[in-house]
Enzyme design. Structure first.
Site, mmCIF file in Angstrom:
data_model
loop_
_atom_site.group_PDB
_atom_site.id
_atom_site.type_symbol
_atom_site.label_atom_id
_atom_site.label_comp_id
_atom_site.label_asym_id
_atom_site.label_seq_id
_atom_site.Cartn_x
_atom_site.Cartn_y
_atom_site.Cartn_z
ATOM 1 N N GLU A 100 0.752 -1.291 -0.012
ATOM 2 C CA GLU A 100 0.034 0.006 0.017
ATOM 3 C C GLU A 100 0.985 1.228 -0.035
ATOM 4 O O GLU A 100 1.731 1.248 0.719
ATOM 5 C CB GLU A 100 -0.919 -0.034 1.245
ATOM 6 C CG GLU A 100 -2.225 -0.569 1.132
ATOM 7 C CD GLU A 100 -3.222 0.156 0.010
ATOM 8 O OE1 GLU A 100 -2.671 1.260 -0.538
ATOM 9 O OE2 GLU A 100 -4.408 0.113 0.459
ATOM 10 N N ASP A 101 0.465 2.443 -0.634
ATOM 11 C CA ASP A 101 1.169 3.575 -0.511
ATOM 12 C C ASP A 101 0.856 4.169 0.799
ATOM 13 O O ASP A 101 1.714 4.773 1.475
ATOM 14 C CB ASP A 101 0.533 4.457 -1.565
ATOM 15 C CG ASP A 101 -0.854 4.465 -1.709
ATOM 16 O OD1 ASP A 101 -1.582 3.781 -1.263
ATOM 17 O OD2 ASP A 101 -1.645 5.323 -2.653
ATOM 18 N N ASP A 104 -4.561 5.011 6.404
ATOM 19 C CA ASP A 104 -5.080 6.053 6.778
ATOM 20 C C ASP A 104 -6.164 5.607 7.898
ATOM 21 O O ASP A 104 -5.495 5.067 9.042
ATOM 22 C CB ASP A 104 -5.950 7.151 5.807
ATOM 23 C CG ASP A 104 -6.395 8.235 6.358
ATOM 24 O OD1 ASP A 104 -5.789 8.984 7.474
ATOM 25 O OD2 ASP A 104 -7.079 9.084 5.678
ATOM 26 N N PHE A 153 -2.921 15.471 5.388
ATOM 27 C CA PHE A 153 -3.294 15.206 3.930
ATOM 28 C C PHE A 153 -2.037 15.463 3.217
ATOM 29 O O PHE A 153 -1.389 16.615 3.296
ATOM 30 C CB PHE A 153 -4.286 15.841 3.389
ATOM 31 C CG PHE A 153 -4.865 15.157 1.835
ATOM 32 C CD1 PHE A 153 -5.382 14.271 1.847
ATOM 33 C CD2 PHE A 153 -4.211 15.927 0.660
ATOM 34 C CE1 PHE A 153 -5.711 13.599 0.513
ATOM 35 C CE2 PHE A 153 -4.638 15.340 -0.542
ATOM 36 C CZ PHE A 153 -5.470 14.202 -0.629
ATOM 37 N N ARG A 166 0.246 13.019 -8.394
ATOM 38 C CA ARG A 166 0.864 11.858 -8.436
ATOM 39 C C ARG A 166 2.303 11.443 -8.786
ATOM 40 O O ARG A 166 3.064 10.668 -8.499
ATOM 41 C CB ARG A 166 0.049 10.798 -9.137
ATOM 42 C CG ARG A 166 -1.310 10.538 -8.645
ATOM 43 C CD ARG A 166 -2.287 9.366 -9.412
ATOM 44 N NE ARG A 166 -3.435 9.174 -9.188
ATOM 45 C CZ ARG A 166 -3.953 8.605 -8.042
ATOM 46 N NH1 ARG A 166 -3.249 8.469 -7.124
ATOM 47 N NH2 ARG A 166 -5.442 8.739 -7.961
HETATM 48 P P1 5GP Z 1 -7.977 4.554 4.330
HETATM 49 O O1 5GP Z 1 -9.155 3.505 3.656
HETATM 50 O O2 5GP Z 1 -6.913 3.783 4.885
HETATM 51 O O3 5GP Z 1 -8.733 5.571 5.236
HETATM 52 O O4 5GP Z 1 -7.443 5.519 3.260
HETATM 53 C C1 5GP Z 1 -6.869 4.849 2.293
HETATM 54 C C2 5GP Z 1 -6.971 5.544 1.228
HETATM 55 O O5 5GP Z 1 -7.477 7.068 1.259
HETATM 56 C C3 5GP Z 1 -5.711 5.665 0.401
HETATM 57 O O6 5GP Z 1 -5.441 4.782 -0.616
HETATM 58 C C4 5GP Z 1 -5.718 6.926 -0.405
HETATM 59 O O7 5GP Z 1 -6.178 6.786 -1.647
HETATM 60 C C5 5GP Z 1 -6.539 7.971 0.262
HETATM 61 N N1 5GP Z 1 -5.748 8.665 1.665
HETATM 62 C C6 5GP Z 1 -5.524 8.550 2.767
HETATM 63 N N2 5GP Z 1 -4.843 9.635 3.160
HETATM 64 C C7 5GP Z 1 -4.429 10.269 2.203
HETATM 65 C C8 5GP Z 1 -3.496 11.448 2.391
HETATM 66 O O8 5GP Z 1 -2.784 12.048 3.197
HETATM 67 N N3 5GP Z 1 -3.371 11.923 0.838
HETATM 68 C C9 5GP Z 1 -3.899 11.197 -0.099
HETATM 69 N N4 5GP Z 1 -3.452 11.742 -1.534
HETATM 70 N N5 5GP Z 1 -4.799 10.217 -0.074
HETATM 71 C C10 5GP Z 1 -5.014 9.731 0.892
HETATM 72 MG MG MG Z 2 -4.683 3.283 -1.709
#
Ligand code: 5GP
Ligand code: MG
Length: 369
Positions: A100-101, A104, A153, A166
């Site tokens: 995963e990148d 969150d 963010f 990106r």
């Molecule tokens: P989660 O499901 O863990 O809350 O968030 C996952 C997705 O939310 C990530 O794959 C990404 O697409 C988006 N996301 C969460 N935090 C960030 C952030 O700080 N920056 C960006 N660009 N995308 C985020």
């Molecule tokens: Mg993602």
């Protein structure tokens, strides 16, 4: 600083730091999976960059594929049910490592776990380059984390803001205060600084912070800082810069939504200028420019003598007193002129002409900042 759509972002994690984190993860995973050929699965879109760099550093045989999560359309559910697209391979009995990148809240991760429950994989391991521990709400174990970051963010290195960012090789963090224009306004006595400050304040929707007014306000209202300042003044001592800075900080804080500030009467020394810059940095902003109105001494003297006739201000009536005030101004501000010039933030503006003409000249400088 960069701008994507309507938002401003500041540099946060350098390419080298990202590279080091990915190297560490690749080496560790290679050790832990020594006897296997893992299947690395990137979760699109964001992870394309981390997967690409990761597998180049992976020192042993491995397989690489990508999946994407997409919402079911037309499903009436409070939970947005996700489905998997792109997984065409049979993964039963395989050691799967999700790359995963960013993780969150963990919502995406929960979906991945749900989906892989039916895949009969040997193991499901989670690796993420970025992780926001204070935002994470799930209990799923994160086996490998590259860099922990605060709950703010970010963009870059695969991560986007509304489609943009990106491609950036490093990571930027959103600025909590958005773009402000902060000016330090200078001018010798009689240059028309007050008049111009009023125009600029209106035109650019800036907050005018006159240090003298701030002092008087704090002392009159007996604020803690005002009392502290007064205790020095009563002893005939200079108020320490830190006290003044804290008063200004409170003013900036009070006007957190402002488009920017015009600082007037501060700084006076390069130490104060540095402290002011530090204050603005702590608000995710900066001093963009020192603008000084430039007017020839003879014209200033003429203007002040004229003003003295009507205002009755005794210090405006005597030519030698006026001359001294002007001299003092130049000897004191020379240091600041140097300080801001070194940063390419000094702008001298011709202060001779009609009020409108001068406003126009100032606007040309500000519009180009
Ligand atoms: P989660 O499901 O863990 O809350 O968030 C996952 C997705 O939310 C990530 O794959 C990404 O697409 C988006 N996301 C969460 N935090 C960030 C952030 O700080 N920056 C960006 N660009 N995308 C985020
Ligand atoms: Mg993602």
């Amino acid at each position: 600083m960069i701008k994507l759509h309507d938002k401003f972002f500041k540099p946060f994690i350098a390419a080298k730091q990202i590279d080091d984190a990915i190297t560490r993860m690749a080496e560790q995973i290679a050790v832990d999976f020594a006897d296997e050929v893992p299947v690395f699965i990137g979760v699109l879109n964001g992870s394309f960059m981390v997967v690409s760099d990761f597998v180049k550093k992976y020192p042993k045989p491995c397989e690489v594929t990508f999946i994407k999560l997409a919402s079911y359309e037309g499903v009436k559910s409070t939970e947005d049910i996700q489905r998997l697209i792109g997984l065409t391979q049979d993964l039963s009995g395989r050691s799967v490592v999700i790359l995963e990148d960013i993780i969150d809240t963990g919502g995406t991760l929960a979906e991945i776990h749900r989906i892989f429950k039916n895949e009969n994989v040997k193991s499901l391991t989670i690796a993420t380059l970025f992780y926001k521990p204070t935002a994470y709400k799930k209990d799923f174990k994160l086996h490998y984390v590259g860099i922990e970051i605060p709950d703010k963010f970010i963009v870059g290195y695969g991560l986007d803001y509304d489609g943009l960012g990106r491609n950036l090789p490093e990571v930027y963090q959103i600025k909590t205060t958005q773009h402000m224009t902060n000016l330090v306004l200078f001018g010798p006595p009689g240059a028309g600084k007050g008049t111009q400050a009023n125009f600029l304040k209106e035109k650019y929707d800036l907050v005018h912070i006159s240090t003298g007014d701030v002092f008087r306000y704090n002392i009159k209202n007996e604020t803690a800082l005002g009392m502290l300042a007064k205790s020095y003044m009563d002893k005939g001592e200079l108020v320490p810069d830190q006290v003044t800075i804290e008063m200004l900080s409170a003013e900036v804080e009070k006007n957190a939504g402002a488009n920017g500030f015009i600082f007037d009467g501060f700084p006076r020394t390069s130490a104060q200028a540095a402290a002011l810059q530090e204050l603005m940095h702590s608000k995710d902003s900066e001093i963009n420019a020192m603008i000084a109105l430039e007017v020839e001494d003879s014209i200033l003297i003429e203007r002040l003598l004229e003003r003295g006739k009507t205002s009755g201000r005794s210090d405006d009536a005597d030519e030698s007193i006026i001359s001294n005030r002007i001299k003092e101004y130049y000897s004191k501000t020379a240091i600041l002129k140097d300080y801001y010039s070194e940063q390419d933030r000094y702008f001298g503006v011709d202060g001779v002409g009609s009020v409108e003409e001068i406003t126009e000249r100032l606007s040309t400088v500000i519009d180009a900042l």
